[in-house]
Design a protein around this motif. Structure first.
Motif, PDB file in Angstrom:
ATOM      1  N   ASN A 284      24.401  63.782 149.179  1.00  0.00           N
ATOM      2  CA  ASN A 284      23.474  64.183 150.524  1.00  0.00           C
ATOM      3  C   ASN A 284      24.005  65.295 151.142  1.00  0.00           C
ATOM      4  O   ASN A 284      24.167  66.392 150.775  1.00  0.00           O
ATOM      5  CB  ASN A 284      23.180  62.867 151.374  1.00  0.00           C
ATOM      6  CG  ASN A 284      22.026  63.078 152.276  1.00  0.00           C
ATOM      7  OD1 ASN A 284      21.573  64.352 152.185  1.00  0.00           O
ATOM      8  ND2 ASN A 284      22.142  62.328 153.006  1.00  0.00           N
ATOM      9  N   ARG A 285      24.534  64.909 152.385  1.00  0.00           N
ATOM     10  CA  ARG A 285      24.934  66.169 153.204  1.00  0.00           C
ATOM     11  C   ARG A 285      26.315  66.614 152.724  1.00  0.00           C
ATOM     12  O   ARG A 285      27.214  65.757 152.550  1.00  0.00           O
ATOM     13  CB  ARG A 285      25.033  65.800 154.651  1.00  0.00           C
ATOM     14  CG  ARG A 285      25.068  66.653 155.551  1.00  0.00           C
ATOM     15  CD  ARG A 285      24.643  66.384 157.134  1.00  0.00           C
ATOM     16  NE  ARG A 285      25.224  67.191 158.125  1.00  0.00           N
ATOM     17  CZ  ARG A 285      24.498  68.595 158.152  1.00  0.00           C
ATOM     18  NH1 ARG A 285      23.504  68.870 157.736  1.00  0.00           N
ATOM     19  NH2 ARG A 285      25.196  69.316 159.206  1.00  0.00           N
ATOM     20  N   VAL A 286      26.385  67.996 152.950  1.00  0.00           N
ATOM     21  CA  VAL A 286      27.905  68.416 152.446  1.00  0.00           C
ATOM     22  C   VAL A 286      28.662  68.309 153.568  1.00  0.00           C
ATOM     23  O   VAL A 286      28.486  68.908 154.700  1.00  0.00           O
ATOM     24  CB  VAL A 286      27.800  69.986 151.948  1.00  0.00           C
ATOM     25  CG1 VAL A 286      28.941  70.577 151.834  1.00  0.00           C
ATOM     26  CG2 VAL A 286      26.883  69.949 150.905  1.00  0.00           C
ATOM     27  N   PRO A 287      30.104  67.885 153.534  1.00  0.00           N
ATOM     28  CA  PRO A 287      30.744  67.666 154.804  1.00  0.00           C
ATOM     29  C   PRO A 287      31.147  69.153 155.118  1.00  0.00           C
ATOM     30  O   PRO A 287      31.101  70.203 154.547  1.00  0.00           O
ATOM     31  CB  PRO A 287      32.051  66.955 154.366  1.00  0.00           C
ATOM     32  CG  PRO A 287      32.059  66.987 152.755  1.00  0.00           C
ATOM     33  CD  PRO A 287      30.626  67.095 152.575  1.00  0.00           C
ATOM     34  N   ARG A 288      31.774  69.153 156.316  1.00  0.00           N
ATOM     35  CA  ARG A 288      31.877  70.686 156.933  1.00  0.00           C
ATOM     36  C   ARG A 288      33.524  70.900 157.165  1.00  0.00           C
ATOM     37  O   ARG A 288      34.005  71.926 157.718  1.00  0.00           O
ATOM     38  CB  ARG A 288      31.462  70.796 158.300  1.00  0.00           C
ATOM     39  CG  ARG A 288      29.913  70.617 158.136  1.00  0.00           C
ATOM     40  CD  ARG A 288      29.256  71.967 157.485  1.00  0.00           C
ATOM     41  NE  ARG A 288      27.955  72.099 157.830  1.00  0.00           N
ATOM     42  CZ  ARG A 288      26.600  71.637 156.860  1.00  0.00           C
ATOM     43  NH1 ARG A 288      27.086  71.370 155.807  1.00  0.00           N
ATOM     44  NH2 ARG A 288      25.553  71.926 157.227  1.00  0.00           N
TER      45      ARG A 288
ATOM     46  N   ARG B 218      37.430  71.222 155.473  1.00  0.00           N
ATOM     47  CA  ARG B 218      38.132  71.550 154.408  1.00  0.00           C
ATOM     48  C   ARG B 218      38.647  70.303 153.775  1.00  0.00           C
ATOM     49  O   ARG B 218      38.775  70.137 152.233  1.00  0.00           O
ATOM     50  CB  ARG B 218      39.132  72.481 154.647  1.00  0.00           C
ATOM     51  CG  ARG B 218      40.000  72.670 153.318  1.00  0.00           C
ATOM     52  CD  ARG B 218      40.918  73.929 153.644  1.00  0.00           C
ATOM     53  NE  ARG B 218      40.339  75.066 153.915  1.00  0.00           N
ATOM     54  CZ  ARG B 218      39.972  76.036 152.871  1.00  0.00           C
ATOM     55  NH1 ARG B 218      40.466  76.016 151.601  1.00  0.00           N
ATOM     56  NH2 ARG B 218      39.409  77.249 153.222  1.00  0.00           N
TER      57      ARG B 218
ATOM     58  N   LEU C 198      36.196  68.111 152.017  1.00  0.00           N
ATOM     59  CA  LEU C 198      35.605  68.690 150.915  1.00  0.00           C
ATOM     60  C   LEU C 198      36.681  68.637 149.912  1.00  0.00           C
ATOM     61  O   LEU C 198      36.499  68.482 148.517  1.00  0.00           O
ATOM     62  CB  LEU C 198      35.335  70.301 151.184  1.00  0.00           C
ATOM     63  CG  LEU C 198      34.129  70.386 151.857  1.00  0.00           C
ATOM     64  CD1 LEU C 198      33.920  71.825 152.662  1.00  0.00           C
ATOM     65  CD2 LEU C 198      32.725  70.246 151.299  1.00  0.00           C
TER      66      LEU C 198
ATOM     67  N   ARG D 262      20.854  64.796 143.665  1.00  0.00           N
ATOM     68  CA  ARG D 262      20.355  64.626 144.736  1.00  0.00           C
ATOM     69  C   ARG D 262      18.947  63.841 144.662  1.00  0.00           C
ATOM     70  O   ARG D 262      18.500  63.930 143.505  1.00  0.00           O
ATOM     71  CB  ARG D 262      19.998  66.033 145.441  1.00  0.00           C
ATOM     72  CG  ARG D 262      21.096  66.843 145.768  1.00  0.00           C
ATOM     73  CD  ARG D 262      20.686  68.067 146.397  1.00  0.00           C
ATOM     74  NE  ARG D 262      20.058  67.959 147.996  1.00  0.00           N
ATOM     75  CZ  ARG D 262      20.862  67.645 148.836  1.00  0.00           C
ATOM     76  NH1 ARG D 262      22.208  68.079 148.769  1.00  0.00           N
ATOM     77  NH2 ARG D 262      20.271  67.496 150.009  1.00  0.00           N
TER      78      ARG D 262
ATOM     79  N   GLU E 240      33.639  75.222 157.164  1.00  0.00           N
ATOM     80  CA  GLU E 240      33.985  74.975 158.296  1.00  0.00           C
ATOM     81  C   GLU E 240      33.925  75.601 159.585  1.00  0.00           C
ATOM     82  O   GLU E 240      33.519  75.317 160.533  1.00  0.00           O
ATOM     83  CB  GLU E 240      35.637  74.935 158.306  1.00  0.00           C
ATOM     84  CG  GLU E 240      36.050  74.188 157.052  1.00  0.00           C
ATOM     85  CD  GLU E 240      37.799  73.941 157.310  1.00  0.00           C
ATOM     86  OE1 GLU E 240      38.271  73.078 157.928  1.00  0.00           O
ATOM     87  OE2 GLU E 240      38.400  75.128 157.064  1.00  0.00           O
TER      88      GLU E 240
ATOM     89  N   ASP F 173      21.775  71.695 154.215  1.00  0.00           N
ATOM     90  CA  ASP F 173      22.606  72.360 153.228  1.00  0.00           C
ATOM     91  C   ASP F 173      21.974  73.373 152.419  1.00  0.00           C
ATOM     92  O   ASP F 173      22.527  74.256 151.976  1.00  0.00           O
ATOM     93  CB  ASP F 173      23.309  71.191 152.547  1.00  0.00           C
ATOM     94  CG  ASP F 173      23.918  70.234 153.127  1.00  0.00           C
ATOM     95  OD1 ASP F 173      24.441  70.503 154.191  1.00  0.00           O
ATOM     96  OD2 ASP F 173      24.054  69.115 152.735  1.00  0.00           O
TER      97      ASP F 173
END
Lengths: 284, 82
Positions: free
Chosen positions: A176-180, A182, A185, A203, B45, B60
């Motif tokens: 689902n949502r991409v983490p922000r 590093r 990820l 998805r 980030e 996204d």
């Protein structure tokens, strides 16, 4: 191209004894379905199989195929709790196939086979597949925009195996949502590269797009929180056996699976991942 | 938080500089992100920090194919003013 046999064996052939230490007793390596939130992992896994068998409209006389059958927990459920007389599983893992045969459950058989090459001798009455589609499309293929096409080939192939109007109890992990961050990820990339090489979670919109025109979506439920609970319980049980795992399987195995399961718990909590169950009916 | 275009650019430069530990004083709206020496993880980030600062969430799929700072600011501006 699905995950290769070598990639699947990285994911599932560490050792059956290793997985037995932290999965439920029937060895379901997929999300359970917590309906009240108070169930044990074992109950949640049975509820998952119940939902999917209901979606597939399984009866004792159904000839059922489980695509990506793992260690045969769902096949055993079908044979013992649903009295299914003929349940077949296909898997790419030799260890898992041998394990199923060792179980010797009457009416259950397993075959090491790539789904794309499977040709049944007669049509199935019902299909079940639990989080196998997560091995169908590699990250590189997704980057090239091939995901929906690969999933569609899978749904076309599976529809060719069943009788008109047959149903399919389908479950998949979703991204689902991409983490922000590093670190997050990198933890997700570690899971993809080290624990499940060659795999990528689809998805939801890709799946809904890909079932068309072969299957009709009759029901769809997501269970993100159930997978969070499942992975948290796996992590808790594995940690209880830390000393034994480090001694028998090595520090690297414990550390890798600790990182993987911890990442999964965060992934479901923070909406990076989810899980879906669908009732599909063959069109035509 | 409401910001005008110039403020958004300054916020981007400041955030990117903190995360990538580089000086982006000369970055303009025409700058190509790939040529700034910021890898894709660092860019995510940066976006995450700006989302927190501006109290917005960017879908996204809208991050795919971003090439220039201008495209990023266009997207942020739409979200901020929504």
């Amino acid at each position: 191209m699905t995950s290769t046999q070598a990639e699947i064996e990285v994911s599932y052939d560490v050792s059956n004894d290793f997985f037995r230490l932290w999965l439920d007793e029937a060895m379901h390596y997929t999300s359970g379905s917590y309906l009240t939130g108070d169930e044990t992992l074992e109950q949640a896994q049975i509820q998952k199989s119940e939902i999917l068998a209901d979606y597939a409209e399984v009866t004792p006389d159904s000839f059922v195929l489980d695509i990506g059958c793992g260690w045969g927990s769902n096949l055993e459920f079908l044979a013992t709790r649903r009295s299914v007389k003929r349940a077949r599983g296909i898997t790419l893992s030799t260890e898992q196939c041998n394990y199923i045969h060792e179980r010797g459950v009457p009416g259950v058989e397993a075959v090491v086979c790539d789904y794309a090459l499977h040709e049944p001798e007669e049509p199935y009455d019902a299909l079940v597949s639990i989080e196998m589609i997560d091995h169908l499309c590699s990250p590189a293929q997704a980057t090239k925009g091939m995901a929906v096409e690969l999933y569609r080939k899978y749904f076309e192939k599976t529809a060719s195996w069943v009788k008109p109007g047959a149903c399919f109890g389908f479950q998949a992990i979703l991204r689902n949502r991409v983490p922000r961050s590093r670190k997050d990820l990198e933890d997700l990339a570690f899971t993809a590269d080290v624990i499940f090489p060659g795999g990528l979670n689809p998805r939801l919109e890709e799946l809904v797009q890909a079932v068309n025109p072969y299957w009709e979506v009759l029901e769809l439920r997501t269970q993100r929180e159930s997978y969070g609970k499942t992975t948290a319980e796996w992590l808790r049980r594995m940690t209880l056996h830390e000393a034994e795992i480090r001694e028998k399987f090595g520090d690297q195995v414990f550390d890798d699976y600790d990182r993987y399961l911890s990442t999964c718990v965060r992934a479901f909590e923070r909406h990076w991942s989810s899980d879906v169950q669908m009732k599909l009916r063959k069109i035509g | 938080m409401i910001m005008n275009r110039a403020q958004l650019l300054e916020l981007f430069k400041k955030t990117a500089a903190e995360i990538a530990e580089k000086d982006f004083a000369s970055v303009s709206e025409d700058s190509v992100i790939a040529s700034m020496g910021v890898d894709s993880l660092a860019m995510l980030e940066v976006v995450g920090e700006m989302e927190r600062e501006l109290t917005i969430q960017i879908p996204d799929d809208q991050l795919v194919g971003l090439e220039t700072v201008r495209q990023l600011l266009d997207m942020l501006e739409k979200r901020v003013s929504a």
